[in-house]
Design a protein around this motif. Structure first.
Motif, PDB file in Angstrom:
ATOM      1  N   ILE A 112       0.861  -1.178   0.000  1.00 30.36           N
ATOM      2  CA  ILE A 112       0.000   0.000   0.000  1.00 30.36           C
ATOM      3  C   ILE A 112       0.901   1.233   0.000  1.00 30.36           C
ATOM      4  CG2 ILE A 112      -0.212   0.073   2.519  1.00 30.36           C
ATOM      5  CD1 ILE A 112      -3.134   1.090   2.012  1.00 30.36           C
ATOM      6  N   ALA A 113       0.493   2.237  -0.700  1.00 30.78           N
ATOM      7  CA  ALA A 113       1.255   3.489  -0.736  1.00 30.78           C
ATOM      8  C   ALA A 113       1.095   4.227   0.590  1.00 30.78           C
ATOM      9  CB  ALA A 113       0.767   4.364  -1.883  1.00 30.78           C
ATOM     10  N   SER A 144       1.071   7.284   1.120  1.00 26.66           N
ATOM     11  CA  SER A 144       0.164   8.428   0.955  1.00 26.66           C
ATOM     12  C   SER A 144      -1.301   8.033   1.165  1.00 26.66           C
ATOM     13  CB  SER A 144       0.350   9.057  -0.421  1.00 26.66           C
ATOM     14  OG  SER A 144       0.082   8.121  -1.444  1.00 26.66           O
ATOM     15  N   ARG A 145      -1.625   6.764   0.960  1.00 26.00           N
ATOM     16  CA  ARG A 145      -3.005   6.303   1.202  1.00 26.00           C
ATOM     17  C   ARG A 145      -3.242   6.013   2.669  1.00 26.00           C
ATOM     18  NH1 ARG A 145      -5.295   1.754  -2.295  1.00 26.00           N
ATOM     19  NH2 ARG A 145      -7.104   2.443  -1.138  1.00 26.00           N
ATOM     20  N   VAL A 146      -2.175   5.740   3.403  1.00 24.57           N
ATOM     21  CA  VAL A 146      -2.275   5.387   4.822  1.00 24.57           C
ATOM     22  C   VAL A 146      -2.372   6.639   5.696  1.00 24.57           C
ATOM     23  CG1 VAL A 146      -1.025   4.299   6.737  1.00 24.57           C
ATOM     24  CG2 VAL A 146      -1.052   3.213   4.487  1.00 24.57           C
ATOM     25  N   THR A 185      -5.541   8.330   7.568  1.00 28.19           N
ATOM     26  CA  THR A 185      -6.604   7.342   7.743  1.00 28.19           C
ATOM     27  C   THR A 185      -6.984   7.229   9.219  1.00 28.19           C
ATOM     28  OG1 THR A 185      -5.803   6.105   5.834  1.00 28.19           O
ATOM     29  CG2 THR A 185      -7.264   4.923   7.334  1.00 28.19           C
ATOM     30  N   TYR A 214      -6.859  -3.089   8.421  1.00 24.85           N
ATOM     31  CA  TYR A 214      -7.792  -2.216   7.727  1.00 24.85           C
ATOM     32  C   TYR A 214      -9.168  -2.863   7.660  1.00 24.85           C
ATOM     33  CZ  TYR A 214      -9.731   1.139   4.523  1.00 24.85           C
ATOM     34  OH  TYR A 214     -10.525   2.118   3.960  1.00 24.85           O
ATOM     35  N   GLU A 222     -12.685  -2.284   5.870  1.00 26.88           N
ATOM     36  CA  GLU A 222     -13.368  -1.513   4.813  1.00 26.88           C
ATOM     37  C   GLU A 222     -14.650  -0.862   5.287  1.00 26.88           C
ATOM     38  OE1 GLU A 222     -13.891  -2.586   0.598  1.00 26.88           O
ATOM     39  OE2 GLU A 222     -12.368  -4.098   1.051  1.00 26.88           O
TER      40      GLU A 222
END
Length: 121
Positions: free
Chosen positions: A11-12, A14-16, A19, A71, A73
């Motif tokens: 996972i990048a 930047s996506r984490v 969050t 994570y 969803e």
């Protein structure tokens, strides 16, 4: 390798970052502010979780072992297997302290406090 809920391991960052993070009771306990990388092992040392404070004033930062974040969803965020009380009693740091001693002091204290097997042995 997948996480406990079946997600892949890539996972990048930047996506984490940014969050939400929830505890076992489903309470939003904060957000992922950053991740600390272990350059020697090419792994993630810990996630930097910020909670408390207002507009960054009084906010505490916690080093949470990356391996315990899962994570979910349905929540759109990560869940850690800890109670609010455990998290409030956990070692907390300033941003500068998290990177002091190459991050090892915060890493070691975090893994010890949460009783997570160290990845670096």
């Amino acid at each position: 390798m997948t996480t406990p809920s079946g997600h892949t391991d890539a996972i990048a960052a930047s996506r984490v970052i940014g969050t939400a993070v929830y505890n076992t009771a489903g309470e939003n306990i904060g957000t992922i502010e950053d991740v600390m990388l272990d350059k020697m092992s090419n792994g993630i040392m810990f996630a930097v979780i910020g909670f408390g404070g207002f507009l960054g004033i009084g906010e505490k930062y916690h080093a949470i072992p990356w391996s315990v974040l899962d994570y979910e969803e349905s929540r759109g965020g990560y869940v850690v297997p800890f109670t609010r009380e455990q998290l409030e009693a956990a070692p907390s740091y300033s941003i500068d302290e998290l990177s002091g001693s190459d991050g090892k002091a915060a890493r070691d204290a975090s893994f010890d406090y949460y009783k997570v097997d160290p990845y670096w042995y």
